[in-house]
Design a protein around this motif. Structure first.
Motif, PDB file in Angstrom:
ATOM      1  N   TYR A 142      14.594  54.342  17.554  1.00 52.62           N
ATOM      2  CA  TYR A 142      13.448  53.612  16.996  1.00 52.62           C
ATOM      3  C   TYR A 142      13.169  52.345  17.812  1.00 52.62           C
ATOM      4  O   TYR A 142      12.023  52.052  18.159  1.00 52.62           O
ATOM      5  CB  TYR A 142      13.750  53.259  15.530  1.00 52.62           C
ATOM      6  CG  TYR A 142      12.708  52.430  14.838  1.00 52.62           C
ATOM      7  CD1 TYR A 142      11.562  53.015  14.306  1.00 52.62           C
ATOM      8  CD2 TYR A 142      12.888  51.056  14.673  1.00 52.62           C
ATOM      9  CE1 TYR A 142      10.607  52.251  13.636  1.00 52.62           C
ATOM     10  CE2 TYR A 142      11.933  50.292  14.011  1.00 52.62           C
ATOM     11  CZ  TYR A 142      10.800  50.896  13.503  1.00 52.62           C
ATOM     12  OH  TYR A 142       9.868  50.138  12.847  1.00 52.62           O
ATOM     13  N   ASN A 143      14.220  51.617  18.141  1.00 53.66           N
ATOM     14  CA  ASN A 143      14.073  50.363  18.883  1.00 53.66           C
ATOM     15  C   ASN A 143      13.542  50.572  20.301  1.00 53.66           C
ATOM     16  O   ASN A 143      12.936  49.665  20.874  1.00 53.66           O
ATOM     17  CB  ASN A 143      15.400  49.600  18.903  1.00 53.66           C
ATOM     18  CG  ASN A 143      15.789  49.112  17.526  1.00 53.66           C
ATOM     19  OD1 ASN A 143      14.947  48.898  16.664  1.00 53.66           O
ATOM     20  ND2 ASN A 143      17.083  48.954  17.310  1.00 53.66           N
ATOM     21  N   LYS A 144      13.743  51.763  20.868  1.00 52.71           N
ATOM     22  CA  LYS A 144      13.205  52.066  22.205  1.00 52.71           C
ATOM     23  C   LYS A 144      11.675  52.061  22.200  1.00 52.71           C
ATOM     24  O   LYS A 144      11.051  51.894  23.239  1.00 52.71           O
ATOM     25  CB  LYS A 144      13.716  53.425  22.685  1.00 52.71           C
ATOM     26  CG  LYS A 144      15.169  53.421  23.084  1.00 52.71           C
ATOM     27  CD  LYS A 144      15.611  54.805  23.504  1.00 52.71           C
ATOM     28  CE  LYS A 144      17.105  54.830  23.798  1.00 52.71           C
ATOM     29  NZ  LYS A 144      17.560  56.200  24.117  1.00 52.71           N
ATOM     30  N   LEU A 145      11.081  52.225  21.008  1.00 52.35           N
ATOM     31  CA  LEU A 145       9.619  52.207  20.887  1.00 52.35           C
ATOM     32  C   LEU A 145       9.070  50.779  20.828  1.00 52.35           C
ATOM     33  O   LEU A 145       7.871  50.590  20.694  1.00 52.35           O
ATOM     34  CB  LEU A 145       9.194  52.990  19.639  1.00 52.35           C
ATOM     35  CG  LEU A 145       9.581  54.463  19.629  1.00 52.35           C
ATOM     36  CD1 LEU A 145       9.266  55.090  18.284  1.00 52.35           C
ATOM     37  CD2 LEU A 145       8.895  55.198  20.769  1.00 52.35           C
ATOM     38  N   LYS A 146       9.974  49.807  20.901  1.00 53.61           N
ATOM     39  CA  LYS A 146       9.630  48.380  20.896  1.00 53.61           C
ATOM     40  C   LYS A 146       8.812  47.966  19.664  1.00 53.61           C
ATOM     41  O   LYS A 146       7.710  47.392  19.792  1.00 53.61           O
ATOM     42  CB  LYS A 146       8.927  47.988  22.182  1.00 53.61           C
ATOM     43  CG  LYS A 146       9.766  48.243  23.423  1.00 53.61           C
ATOM     44  CD  LYS A 146       9.202  47.584  24.621  1.00 53.61           C
ATOM     45  CE  LYS A 146       9.939  47.795  25.898  1.00 53.61           C
ATOM     46  NZ  LYS A 146      11.261  48.211  25.961  1.00 53.61           N
ATOM     47  N   PRO A 147       9.354  48.225  18.463  1.00 52.43           N
ATOM     48  CA  PRO A 147       8.647  47.802  17.251  1.00 52.43           C
ATOM     49  C   PRO A 147       8.676  46.274  17.137  1.00 52.43           C
ATOM     50  O   PRO A 147       9.488  45.621  17.790  1.00 52.43           O
ATOM     51  CB  PRO A 147       9.469  48.438  16.123  1.00 52.43           C
ATOM     52  CG  PRO A 147      10.848  48.511  16.697  1.00 52.43           C
ATOM     53  CD  PRO A 147      10.657  48.813  18.166  1.00 52.43           C
ATOM     54  N   PRO A 148       7.822  45.698  16.293  1.00 55.18           N
ATOM     55  CA  PRO A 148       7.815  44.232  16.149  1.00 55.18           C
ATOM     56  C   PRO A 148       9.141  43.671  15.649  1.00 55.18           C
ATOM     57  O   PRO A 148       9.504  42.562  15.993  1.00 55.18           O
ATOM     58  CB  PRO A 148       6.704  43.959  15.132  1.00 55.18           C
ATOM     59  CG  PRO A 148       6.023  45.247  14.877  1.00 55.18           C
ATOM     60  CD  PRO A 148       6.808  46.343  15.494  1.00 55.18           C
ATOM     61  N   HIS A 149       9.841  44.440  14.833  1.00 53.49           N
ATOM     62  CA  HIS A 149      11.157  44.022  14.331  1.00 53.49           C
ATOM     63  C   HIS A 149      12.140  45.164  14.558  1.00 53.49           C
ATOM     64  O   HIS A 149      11.895  46.297  14.157  1.00 53.49           O
ATOM     65  CB  HIS A 149      11.082  43.672  12.838  1.00 53.49           C
ATOM     66  CG  HIS A 149      10.099  42.592  12.540  1.00 53.49           C
ATOM     67  ND1 HIS A 149      10.349  41.273  12.805  1.00 53.49           N
ATOM     68  CD2 HIS A 149       8.854  42.643  12.028  1.00 53.49           C
ATOM     69  CE1 HIS A 149       9.307  40.551  12.462  1.00 53.49           C
ATOM     70  NE2 HIS A 149       8.380  41.353  11.993  1.00 53.49           N
TER      71      HIS A 149
END
Length: 181
Positions: free
Chosen positions: A109-116
């Motif tokens: 999920y974090n690889k998608l560069k979410p705001p948080h």
């Protein structure tokens, strides 16, 4: 006492007078899909932790794991309450495996560069073979600060401070696993 010892005592991490115990630590390795076992020395308080949000199914204990390389680290050890009917030994391992898999999904999920960003604590199982019944505890690092629950597996959603990130991650994890995990 130095400042560190005072701060630890303030948080309730006082292990004076407790005997060191050996425990078998079971850590889930997501790559191999198996639990890796080693032995650790630890101290665990006999009294349960008092928290703002007591869990419905588990009680918490302060625990200190001693390592030659790192000194000592503080953990929270969780045990199912006696009144929880489906609290088998197997459920500890299922819970731990799910948490590690959730951590891996969070990395995707974090690889998608979410705001948080999302992260999960690494967990493991402690088995105290020297105690009657060889009790199990799920353990994870102690994190100082207040805990805020956003949602649960049985439909709870915090509405007073609705946050998008927990729900976006929940949806992402459902999609990436094809609704199966």
């Amino acid at each position: 006492h130095d400042g560190g010892e005072f701060h630890q005592a303030k948080l309730g991490f006082n292990f004076e007078g407790l005997d060191q115990e050996e425990a078998v630590r079971h850590k889930f390795d997501a790559k191999s899909g198996t639990f890796v076992i080693d032995k650790v020395k630890c101290l665990m308080q006999k009294e349960t932790m008092v928290t703002e949000l007591p869990g419905a199914t588990r009680v918490l204990y302060r625990c200190k794991i001693i390592s030659r390389l790192r000194g000592a680290d503080f953990y929270v050890a969780k045990a199912y309450r006696e009144n929880v009917e489906d609290a088998t030994r197997e459920i500890y391992f299922i819970d731990c495996k799910m948490q590690i898999l959730a951590k891996n999904i969070a990395e995707e999920y974090n690889k998608l560069k979410p705001p948080h960003r999302i992260d999960f604590l690494e967990c493991f199982i402690l088995e105290f073979q020297g105690r009657d019944g060889s009790p199990l505890f799920a353990a994870e690092k102690f994190v100082e600060g207040s805990y805020e629950k956003h949602s649960s597996n049985n439909g709870f959603v915090e509405e007073s401070r609705y946050r998008m990130t927990p729900h976006a991650f929940s949806h992402f994890s459902y999609v990436i696993c094809n609704g199966k995990r």
